[in-house]
Design an enzyme around this catalytic site. Structure first.
Site, short mmCIF file in Angstrom:
data_model
loop_
_atom_site.label_atom_id
_atom_site.label_comp_id
_atom_site.label_asym_id
_atom_site.label_seq_id
_atom_site.Cartn_x
_atom_site.Cartn_y
_atom_site.Cartn_z
N ARG A 45 92.50 54.55 16.90
CA ARG A 45 93.83 54.75 17.50
C ARG A 45 94.01 53.97 18.80
NH1 ARG A 45 93.25 61.07 16.93
NH2 ARG A 45 91.09 60.37 16.79
N GLU B 203 78.13 58.26 13.20
CA GLU B 203 79.24 58.79 14.00
C GLU B 203 79.31 60.32 13.92
OE1 GLU B 203 83.18 57.36 12.94
OE2 GLU B 203 84.13 58.49 14.55
N ARG C 208 99.96 58.04 9.52
CA ARG C 208 100.30 57.20 10.69
C ARG C 208 101.58 56.41 10.41
NH1 ARG C 208 94.49 57.09 12.55
NH2 ARG C 208 94.47 59.31 12.96
N SER D 39 87.53 56.73 20.14
CA SER D 39 88.50 57.10 21.19
C SER D 39 88.95 58.56 21.04
CB SER D 39 89.69 56.15 21.22
OG SER D 39 90.35 56.06 19.99
N GLY D 40 88.99 59.07 19.84
CA GLY D 40 89.14 60.51 19.61
C GLY D 40 90.47 61.14 20.01
N GLY D 41 91.49 60.33 20.28
CA GLY D 41 92.78 60.90 20.70
C GLY D 41 93.06 60.71 22.18
N LYS E 3 77.96 55.91 17.20
CA LYS E 3 79.39 55.97 17.56
C LYS E 3 79.70 57.41 17.99
CE LYS E 3 84.01 55.18 15.65
NZ LYS E 3 84.84 54.29 14.82
C1 5MM Z 1 90.31 54.81 11.70
O1 5MM Z 1 90.11 56.17 11.36
C2 5MM Z 1 88.84 56.47 10.79
C3 5MM Z 1 88.95 57.06 9.43
O2 5MM Z 1 89.63 58.24 9.40
P1 5MM Z 1 89.85 59.06 8.02
O3 5MM Z 1 88.53 59.21 7.34
O4 5MM Z 1 90.41 60.35 8.52
O5 5MM Z 1 90.85 58.34 7.19
C4 5MM Z 1 88.05 57.34 11.79
O6 5MM Z 1 86.82 57.75 11.26
C5 5MM Z 1 87.80 56.50 13.01
O7 5MM Z 1 87.02 55.39 12.67
C6 5MM Z 1 87.10 57.25 14.13
O8 5MM Z 1 87.55 58.56 14.26
C7 5MM Z 1 87.37 56.53 15.43
O9 5MM Z 1 88.76 56.40 15.58
P2 5MM Z 1 89.45 56.89 16.93
O10 5MM Z 1 90.92 56.87 16.60
O11 5MM Z 1 88.91 58.26 17.22
O12 5MM Z 1 89.03 55.86 17.94
#
Ligand code: 5MM
Length: 342
Positions: free
Chosen positions: A294, A179, A35, A263-265, A221
């Site tokens: 994100r 999750e 990121r 949020s998933g993208g 989640k």
């Molecule tokens: C913040 O990103 C979390 C950890 O990701 P990595 O294990 O790849 O480093 C990720 O699990 C995040 O908590 C969830 O996917 C929710 O984040 P989004 O961006 O989908 O809301």
């Protein structure tokens, strides 16, 4: 409920309190590195620390954020005043949480599918994280939609791991965020997303039940039901909310303490609008809130861009998203909130 479950339930209930959601700031070093790299920010330990501090110290953030998921590195770091991040958050009445999975790895014999690892030594790690101040944890299973996948075996392997993790957390007095993320990156329709989410949740809740996980002491989640990004299919906000609520009602026991979506993208605005519509529909037996990574952080990270002089502007961007999503938990989000000053 026994006393231990009551304690877990009190934490879980606070995590999904009205108007509040969870900040997912648990990017592993490789993920935050990616990121940062996209924005030309060097991924040093100090940059990662000061980025997180910028977010946590945004004035009034605790009005919208009930808890923050930290990464192993972050839970051991401190704010500029020397207070450890877990203590710093606790003083703000924000519950510190911790990501305890060690990542989604290729599932042997099943090309294109993943299983999340991290169970070995988890009991000992949870005891240490509890001492460090964590009161909830997170484990993310990744389910990919594709040609002939997900397989039943992939769903079962991931559900089994989530259930063992959930039981270990509760034994340690830590609320598990469960999750199971069905990815939205492929070319599938939203009907396929619905079918895969249905089967995933069914498999996960069967495993949680067999493991003896107390539903009152956990937070789910999940993904929302959306068309795959490459499908070209357009869905209305209402359709996303209706199908998401339907699949959750079909599979999630009413005793689950709360649901905090990933949020998933989705774009920042989509994530807020969908959560808002879900709450406007009404009739859900659980509080519905956010646990966005994100969709809470992208604007703040872009605005900050690693420059100390952008700190206040980054915090304003963080507060804007937190406030928008807080409003969405009441079904009171509107596009005007996107332009109103914080
Ligand atoms: C913040 O990103 C979390 C950890 O990701 P990595 O294990 O790849 O480093 C990720 O699990 C995040 O908590 C969830 O996917 C929710 O984040 P989004 O961006 O989908 O809301």
């Amino acid at each position: 409920m026994d006393d231990k479950t009551k304690e877990l339930n009190a934490i879980a209930t606070a995590m999904v309190a009205p108007g509040k959601g969870i900040l997912a700031a648990d990017e592993s070093s490789p993920t935050i590195g990616k990121r940062f790299a996209a924005l030309g920010i060097e991924s040093t330990e100090e940059n990662r620390r000061s980025y997180r501090e910028m977010f946590f110290s945004a004035e009034g953030i605790q009005e919208y954020v009930s808890g923050t998921i930290l990464y192993d590195e972050t839970i051991r770091q401190s704010a500029s005043d020397g207070t450890t991040f877990p203590e710093y958050l606790k003083k703000l009445n924000i519950i510190p949480g911790i990501k305890v999975d060690t990542g989604a790895k290729d599932l042997a014999g099943h090309p294109g599918e993943k299983v999340t690892e991290g169970l070995d030594g988890l009991r000992e790690r949870l005891a240490e994280y509890y001492e460090l101040g964590a009161r909830f944890a997170k484990w993310r299973a990744v389910i990919t939609i594709g040609d002939g996948i997900p397989s039943d075996y992939c769903l079962e392997a991931n559900a089994h791991a989530l259930a063992r993790y959930g039981a270990l957390c509760q034994e340690a007095g830590i609320v598990p965020i469960i999750e199971p993320e069905v990815l939205m990156d492929a070319d599938n329709t939203m009907e396929t997303c619905y079918a895969v989410t249905d089967k995933t949740l069914h498999t996960v809740f069967g495993a949680l039940y067999r493991a003896g996980v107390k539903f009152e002491g956990m937070v789910l989640k999940p993904n929302m039901v959306v068309p795959g990004k490459k499908s070209g299919q357009k869905a209305t906000v209402r359709q996303v909310a209706e199908l998401t609520l339907e699949v959750l009602k079909k599979n999630v026991p009413a005793s689950v303490a709360g649901i905090a979506f990933l949020s998933g993208g989705q774009s920042d605005q989509e994530a807020s609008a969908h959560l808002n519509e879900l709450n406007k529909l009404g009739g859900a037996p659980w509080p519905l809130t956010y646990s966005y990574g994100r969709a809470l952080q992208t604007a703040a990270m872009e605005t900050w861009a690693g420059k100390p002089e952008n700190r206040a502007a980054g915090q304003a961007a963080a507060l804007l998203r937190a406030r928008a999503n807080s409003a969405a938990t009441y079904g009171k989000y509107s596009e005007q909130l996107e332009t109103a000053g914080v």
